[in-house]
Design a protein around this motif. Structure first.
Motif, mmCIF file in Angstrom:
data_model
loop_
_atom_site.group_PDB
_atom_site.id
_atom_site.type_symbol
_atom_site.label_atom_id
_atom_site.label_comp_id
_atom_site.label_asym_id
_atom_site.label_seq_id
_atom_site.Cartn_x
_atom_site.Cartn_y
_atom_site.Cartn_z
ATOM 1 N N GLN A 1 -29.287 -40.755 -9.929
ATOM 2 C CA GLN A 1 -30.402 -41.136 -9.060
ATOM 3 C C GLN A 1 -30.258 -42.587 -8.608
ATOM 4 O O GLN A 1 -30.465 -42.902 -7.433
ATOM 5 C CB GLN A 1 -31.728 -40.939 -9.792
ATOM 6 N N ALA A 2 -29.908 -43.469 -9.525
ATOM 7 C CA ALA A 2 -29.732 -44.884 -9.186
ATOM 8 C C ALA A 2 -28.613 -45.055 -8.161
ATOM 9 O O ALA A 2 -28.731 -45.849 -7.220
ATOM 10 C CB ALA A 2 -29.423 -45.693 -10.443
ATOM 11 N N GLY A 3 -27.545 -44.307 -8.348
ATOM 12 C CA GLY A 3 -26.417 -44.383 -7.417
ATOM 13 C C GLY A 3 -26.772 -43.874 -6.040
ATOM 14 O O GLY A 3 -26.387 -44.471 -5.016
ATOM 15 N N VAL A 4 -27.509 -42.773 -5.989
ATOM 16 C CA VAL A 4 -27.944 -42.204 -4.711
ATOM 17 C C VAL A 4 -28.850 -43.188 -3.967
ATOM 18 O O VAL A 4 -28.712 -43.379 -2.757
ATOM 19 C CB VAL A 4 -28.682 -40.862 -4.943
ATOM 20 N N GLU A 5 -29.747 -43.835 -4.693
ATOM 21 C CA GLU A 5 -30.641 -44.830 -4.079
ATOM 22 C C GLU A 5 -29.835 -45.971 -3.449
ATOM 23 O O GLU A 5 -30.156 -46.443 -2.353
ATOM 24 C CB GLU A 5 -31.596 -45.394 -5.119
ATOM 25 N N LEU B 1 -26.701 -45.834 -2.351
ATOM 26 C CA LEU B 1 -25.991 -45.334 -1.171
ATOM 27 C C LEU B 1 -26.945 -45.186 0.015
ATOM 28 O O LEU B 1 -26.603 -45.543 1.145
ATOM 29 C CB LEU B 1 -25.312 -44.002 -1.483
ATOM 30 N N ARG B 2 -28.127 -44.676 -0.248
ATOM 31 C CA ARG B 2 -29.118 -44.510 0.821
ATOM 32 C C ARG B 2 -29.627 -45.858 1.324
ATOM 33 O O ARG B 2 -30.122 -45.971 2.447
ATOM 34 C CB ARG B 2 -30.287 -43.658 0.325
ATOM 35 N N ALA C 1 -19.589 -47.206 -2.481
ATOM 36 C CA ALA C 1 -19.243 -46.587 -3.766
ATOM 37 C C ALA C 1 -19.165 -47.610 -4.899
ATOM 38 O O ALA C 1 -19.548 -47.315 -6.036
ATOM 39 C CB ALA C 1 -17.917 -45.835 -3.640
ATOM 40 N N ALA C 2 -18.686 -48.816 -4.607
ATOM 41 C CA ALA C 2 -18.590 -49.850 -5.649
ATOM 42 C C ALA C 2 -19.987 -50.285 -6.108
ATOM 43 O O ALA C 2 -20.235 -50.443 -7.305
ATOM 44 C CB ALA C 2 -17.800 -51.048 -5.126
ATOM 45 N N ASP C 3 -20.888 -50.473 -5.151
ATOM 46 C CA ASP C 3 -22.270 -50.812 -5.500
ATOM 47 C C ASP C 3 -22.883 -49.716 -6.361
ATOM 48 O O ASP C 3 -23.538 -49.991 -7.375
ATOM 49 C CB ASP C 3 -23.119 -50.950 -4.229
ATOM 50 N N ALA C 4 -22.699 -48.473 -5.934
ATOM 51 C CA ALA C 4 -23.298 -47.334 -6.632
ATOM 52 C C ALA C 4 -22.726 -47.177 -8.036
ATOM 53 O O ALA C 4 -23.469 -46.931 -8.994
ATOM 54 C CB ALA C 4 -23.076 -46.050 -5.834
ATOM 55 N N ALA C 5 -21.414 -47.338 -8.176
ATOM 56 C CA ALA C 5 -20.773 -47.203 -9.491
ATOM 57 C C ALA C 5 -21.299 -48.258 -10.460
ATOM 58 O O ALA C 5 -21.586 -47.976 -11.624
ATOM 59 C CB ALA C 5 -19.262 -47.318 -9.351
#
Length: 218
Positions: A1-5, A7-8, A13-17
């Motif tokens: 969920q944190a990763g999807v937020e 990206l949206r 991908a680096a930020d999300a990871a």
């Protein structure tokens, strides 16, 4: 969920990871945490890099430090203060985000700080690990206070499913990292506190170990 937020919200991908890794450090204390380390495989077009931020041995570590009475005591390398290595997670997650991400450090750490402050619900997996490691967890009063609950007899037990685990001290730690970056963990007040705790409990990770930790690109 944190990763999807992330990206949206315009992150990559680096930020999300990095955001996911920091959140897992809060909500999966049985298998993750900022006291650990890791690897990241980075592919940008045809350029492939391997980011190694695995923990390293403290300078005071010796070849025979886990030998007792001529035999290897494997518990010493897994349990207790001597099992702790120099952590690389904070440096690695932030290197990944700052060098390859698009958002701010504050954006990436926001959700992890919220989960540490507001808490998360205990799952079956959490409970099973807590029961499996109950004897070891009870040996540390701070671990017991944070991750276990007292029964009517005043003895620490694994928490019930749905029990909310709050970690205000971890929220404060993550907030300092969000504000000052990796230097807060490896050179600032957090490093001082970690080194002092190590010394008090017979550990061997020093302030110098933290200050000299380096990420390796492979």
């Amino acid at each position: 969920q944190a990763g999807v937020e992330i990206l949206r919200g315009g992150g990559n991908a680096a930020d999300a990871a990095a955001a996911v890794a920091f959140v897992l450090a809060v909500v999966e204390p049985y298998s993750s945490g900022i006291g650990g380390g890791g690897f990241a495989l980075l592919k940008n077009n045809n350029d492939i890099r391997f980011l190694d931020f695995r923990e390293v041995a403290p300078k005071q570590a010796t070849r025979d430090m886990y030998i007792r009475d001529g035999k290897a005591d494997t518990k010493l390398s897994r349990d207790g203060i001597l099992s702790v290595a120099v952590p690389g997670a904070v440096a690695g997650y932030l290197e990944l985000q700052e060098q390859y991400g698009k958002l701010s450090r504050q954006d990436v750490l926001k959700r992890a700080i919220e989960y540490a402050l507001d808490g998360f619900a205990v799952t079956t997996r959490y409970q099973n690990y807590a029961k499996k490691r109950l004897t070891q967890l009870r040996k540390d009063p701070e671990i017991s206070r944070i991750f276990l609950v007292k029964d009517k007899n005043g003895e620490y037990q694994a928490p019930a499913i749905g029990h909310v685990v709050k970690q205000p001290e971890l929220a404060q730690t993550l907030s300092l990292i969000s504000k000052d970056g990796a230097s807060a963990f490896y050179k600032g007040s957090l490093a001082d506190a970690l080194a002092a705790d190590m010394k008090a409990r017979g550990g061997i990770v020093s302030k110098q170990d933290l200050e000299t930790f380096k990420i390796r690109y492979r």
